[in-house]
Design a protein around this motif. Structure first.
Motif, PDB file in Angstrom:
ATOM      1  N   TYR A  87      -7.367 -11.353  15.786  1.00 24.61           N
ATOM      2  CA  TYR A  87      -6.279 -10.987  15.290  1.00 24.61           C
ATOM      3  C   TYR A  87      -5.737  -9.690  15.685  1.00 24.61           C
ATOM      4  O   TYR A  87      -6.720  -8.808  16.078  1.00 24.61           O
ATOM      5  N   GLN A  89      -3.499  -5.996  14.093  1.00 20.27           N
ATOM      6  CA  GLN A  89      -3.627  -5.391  12.904  1.00 20.27           C
ATOM      7  C   GLN A  89      -2.905  -4.423  12.883  1.00 20.27           C
ATOM      8  O   GLN A  89      -2.898  -3.350  14.343  1.00 20.27           O
ATOM      9  N   PHE A  98      -3.347  -7.501   8.452  1.00 20.58           N
ATOM     10  CA  PHE A  98      -3.989  -7.708   9.475  1.00 20.58           C
ATOM     11  C   PHE A  98      -3.027  -8.993   9.229  1.00 20.58           C
ATOM     12  O   PHE A  98      -2.528  -9.992   8.917  1.00 20.58           O
ATOM     13  N   GLY A 101      -4.933 -14.931  12.632  1.00 21.95           N
ATOM     14  CA  GLY A 101      -6.312 -14.979  13.281  1.00 21.95           C
ATOM     15  C   GLY A 101      -5.731 -15.773  14.168  1.00 21.95           C
ATOM     16  O   GLY A 101      -4.791 -16.774  14.043  1.00 21.95           O
TER      17      GLY A 101
ATOM     18  N   GLY B  44      -9.663 -15.142   6.531  1.00 24.99           N
ATOM     19  CA  GLY B  44      -9.428 -14.120   7.888  1.00 24.99           C
ATOM     20  C   GLY B  44      -9.548 -12.573   7.227  1.00 24.99           C
ATOM     21  O   GLY B  44     -10.108 -12.599   5.871  1.00 24.99           O
TER      22      GLY B  44
END
Lengths: 107, 113
Positions: A87, A89, A98, A101, B44
């Motif tokens: 991820y 951020q 964020f 992914g 997520g």
């Protein structure tokens, strides 16, 4: 709010491959970006902060680059322990956000 | 050892309340802003809330604003998240994370009847 877009969402690769993950911000965030690795059932682990600074104890095969709105995480030679979800951020804004992914799978 | 340890998670009915705690050790807690981040099952990471070093500045995600309250006690090296009017969609592992990149192991909150 700042939106973070990661690509690809899934990546299939082999041990030894060079892997690159991209993260784009909806507005400039300077270099206020971190990259995390997460394995199932575990907390995220910081790999890179300030876009390109390697967190202490993280192997040097991980590197980060970019500034403004475009960033990349590169794994120079993928190892078995690197199969995980990654991820990005941003912390430019107090309203943290964020990316969605990137799951790195075994090819 | 630098660490954050969350506690207080559990099973609660929709509309109920829960208070999460995060205990810090191994670093100067009052030097850093703190955050709560959550992760719904199979999803997520989602930022929930942030608090500055002296609690002067507090921010919330729209999804929890008006229902959750973040606070901290620097004398006790502790961070809190009071969660009211809980919804099924608040089900997640809740992590505390510090500005100096330390994360806790997470605590599971399940909202279900």
């Amino acid at each position: 709010d700042i939106q973070m877009t990661q690509s690809p969402s899934t990546l299939s690769a082999s041990v030894g491959d060079r892997v690159t993950i991209t993260c784009r911000a909806s507005q400039s965030i300077s270099s206020w970006l971190a990259w995390y690795q997460q394995k199932p059932g575990k907390a995220p682990k910081v790999l890179i902060y300030d876009a390109s600074r390697l967190e202490s104890g993280v192997p040097s095969r991980f590197s980060g680059s970019g500034s403004g709105t475009e960033f990349t995480l590169t794994i120079s030679s993928l190892q078995p322990d690197d199969f995980a979800t990654y991820y990005c951020q941003q912390y430019y804004s107090y309203f943290l956000s964020f990316g969605g992914g990137t799951k790195v799978e075994i090819k | 050892e630098v660490q954050l340890v969350e506690s207080g998670g559990g099973l609660v009915q929709p509309g109920g309340s829960l208070r999460l705690s995060c205990a810090a050790s191994g670093f100067t807690f009052n030097n850093y802003s703190m955050n709560w981040v959550r992760q719904a099952p199979g999803k997520g990471l989602e930022w929930v809330s942030s608090i500055s070093r002296l609690s002067s500045y507090i921010y919330y995600a729209d999804s929890v604003k008006g229902r959750f309250t973040i606070s901290r006690d620097n004398a006790k090296n502790s961070l809190f998240l009071q969660m009211n009017s809980l919804r099924v969609e608040d089900t997640a592992v809740y992590y505390c994370a510090s500005e100096n990149r330390v994360w806790g192991q997470g605590t599971l909150v399940t909202v279900s009847s």
